[in-house]
Design a protein around this motif. Structure first.
Motif, PDB file in Angstrom:
ATOM      1  N   UNK A 107     -70.724   6.863  64.569  1.00  0.00           N
ATOM      2  CA  UNK A 107     -69.879   6.841  63.370  1.00  0.00           C
ATOM      3  C   UNK A 107     -69.625   8.264  62.860  1.00  0.00           C
ATOM      4  N   UNK A 108     -70.679   9.102  62.887  1.00  0.00           N
ATOM      5  CA  UNK A 108     -70.544  10.491  62.433  1.00  0.00           C
ATOM      6  C   UNK A 108     -69.572  11.261  63.329  1.00  0.00           C
ATOM      7  N   UNK A 109     -69.639  11.006  64.642  1.00  0.00           N
ATOM      8  CA  UNK A 109     -68.731  11.671  65.577  1.00  0.00           C
ATOM      9  C   UNK A 109     -67.286  11.279  65.287  1.00  0.00           C
ATOM     10  N   UNK A 110     -67.075  10.025  64.963  1.00  0.00           N
ATOM     11  CA  UNK A 110     -65.742   9.528  64.613  1.00  0.00           C
ATOM     12  C   UNK A 110     -65.240  10.225  63.348  1.00  0.00           C
ATOM     13  N   UNK A 111     -66.098  10.315  62.343  1.00  0.00           N
ATOM     14  CA  UNK A 111     -65.730  10.973  61.083  1.00  0.00           C
ATOM     15  C   UNK A 111     -65.442  12.462  61.296  1.00  0.00           C
ATOM     16  N   UNK A 112     -66.268  13.110  62.139  1.00  0.00           N
ATOM     17  CA  UNK A 112     -66.090  14.535  62.426  1.00  0.00           C
ATOM     18  C   UNK A 112     -64.723  14.784  63.057  1.00  0.00           C
ATOM     19  N   UNK A 113     -64.377  13.991  64.072  1.00  0.00           N
ATOM     20  CA  UNK A 113     -63.087  14.181  64.749  1.00  0.00           C
ATOM     21  C   UNK A 113     -61.910  13.857  63.829  1.00  0.00           C
ATOM     22  N   UNK A 114     -62.095  12.863  62.964  1.00  0.00           N
ATOM     23  CA  UNK A 114     -61.036  12.538  61.997  1.00  0.00           C
ATOM     24  C   UNK A 114     -60.808  13.709  61.041  1.00  0.00           C
ATOM     25  N   UNK A 115     -61.912  14.291  60.563  1.00  0.00           N
ATOM     26  CA  UNK A 115     -61.826  15.439  59.652  1.00  0.00           C
ATOM     27  C   UNK A 115     -61.212  16.642  60.359  1.00  0.00           C
ATOM     28  N   UNK A 116     -61.610  16.851  61.604  1.00  0.00           N
ATOM     29  CA  UNK A 116     -61.067  17.956  62.393  1.00  0.00           C
ATOM     30  C   UNK A 116     -59.560  17.799  62.576  1.00  0.00           C
ATOM     31  N   UNK A 117     -59.121  16.553  62.804  1.00  0.00           N
ATOM     32  CA  UNK A 117     -57.689  16.277  62.948  1.00  0.00           C
ATOM     33  C   UNK A 117     -56.911  16.610  61.686  1.00  0.00           C
ATOM     34  N   UNK A 118     -57.501  16.303  60.527  1.00  0.00           N
ATOM     35  CA  UNK A 118     -56.849  16.612  59.245  1.00  0.00           C
ATOM     36  C   UNK A 118     -56.764  18.122  59.024  1.00  0.00           C
ATOM     37  N   UNK A 119     -57.845  18.824  59.394  1.00  0.00           N
ATOM     38  CA  UNK A 119     -57.870  20.277  59.228  1.00  0.00           C
ATOM     39  C   UNK A 119     -56.825  20.961  60.099  1.00  0.00           C
ATOM     40  N   UNK A 120     -56.588  20.419  61.285  1.00  0.00           N
ATOM     41  CA  UNK A 120     -55.572  20.985  62.184  1.00  0.00           C
ATOM     42  C   UNK A 120     -54.187  20.878  61.565  1.00  0.00           C
ATOM     43  N   UNK A 121     -53.932  19.743  60.891  1.00  0.00           N
ATOM     44  CA  UNK A 121     -52.645  19.570  60.214  1.00  0.00           C
ATOM     45  C   UNK A 121     -52.483  20.566  59.065  1.00  0.00           C
TER      46      UNK A 121
END
Length: 199
Positions: free
Chosen positions: A182-196
């Motif tokens: 779950x943490x890995x999923x949240x991390x990648x989601x946050x990373x995706x937002x930061x890229x935007x």
């Protein structure tokens, strides 16, 4: 002496550069390994949501499939179909219950609860391990596991004990738990937002 000193300096500089490059290479390799681990755990979390099976258990089923020459994708598809069939059979769907009845397996445990996919899969594996290879066996696998039935037969042929051992091995040594997935999923989601935001 001066010439020797210069040669020594050059050798030291070359060694320093080599060590620096090695350090950069090792750091890049470690970063790639960490990113790969996070992405794998994230993917496992997504598959867990699709199948309704806990990420660490599903990862263990995928590991068992790999040991038998299969892969996580086909194993998760088969386990997801099994989980759905168990729920339908436990709810009284006669068509779903018929497939389990043919194997002499109940969709419910002794307490009356719907069996978990790993426990039911282990029971099915024990049955399949004793069946001769042939069209009847393949047809039964397709009936229970859908399109992924043929792919999961090698895993089933190893028997239930081997399956459960591989699941436990994965849970103990993979470093993947329901929480880390779950943490890995949240991390990648946050990373995706930061890229935007940075783009």
């Amino acid at each position: 002496a001066g010439k020797s000193l210069k040669q020594l300096q050059k050798a030291a500089e070359a060694a320093g550069k080599a060590i620096g490059l090695a350090f950069i290479g090792a750091t890049a390799g470690l970063t790639a390994m960490v990113v790969s681990s996070i992405n794998s755990a994230d993917h496992l979390n997504d598959l867990a949501k699709k199948t309704g099976i806990a990420a660490d258990t599903l990862g263990g089923i995928g590991f068992a499939a790999g040991q038998a020459g299969g892969d996580l994708e086909s194993a998760s598809a088969a386990a997801g179909k099994l989980n759905k069939s168990l729920a339908e059979a436990a709810a009284g769907n006669p068509q779903a219950a018929e497939a389990f009845k043919a194997l002499g397996i109940n969709a419910r445990d002794a307490a009356g609860n719907t069996k978990t996919a790993d426990k039911a899969l282990a029971e099915i594996a024990d049955k399949f391990a004793g069946y001769a290879d042939g069209p009847e066996k393949a047809a039964l696998a397709l009936r229970i596991f859908g399109k992924a039935g043929a792919d999961i037969i090698p895993l089933l042929d190893d028997g239930g004990a081997a399956l459960l051992d591989n699941i436990e091995y994965f849970k103990r040594y993979s470093g993947v738990s329901v929480e880390t997935a779950e943490k890995a999923d949240q991390f990648n989601d946050t990373l995706g937002k930061l890229k935007w935001l940075s783009g």
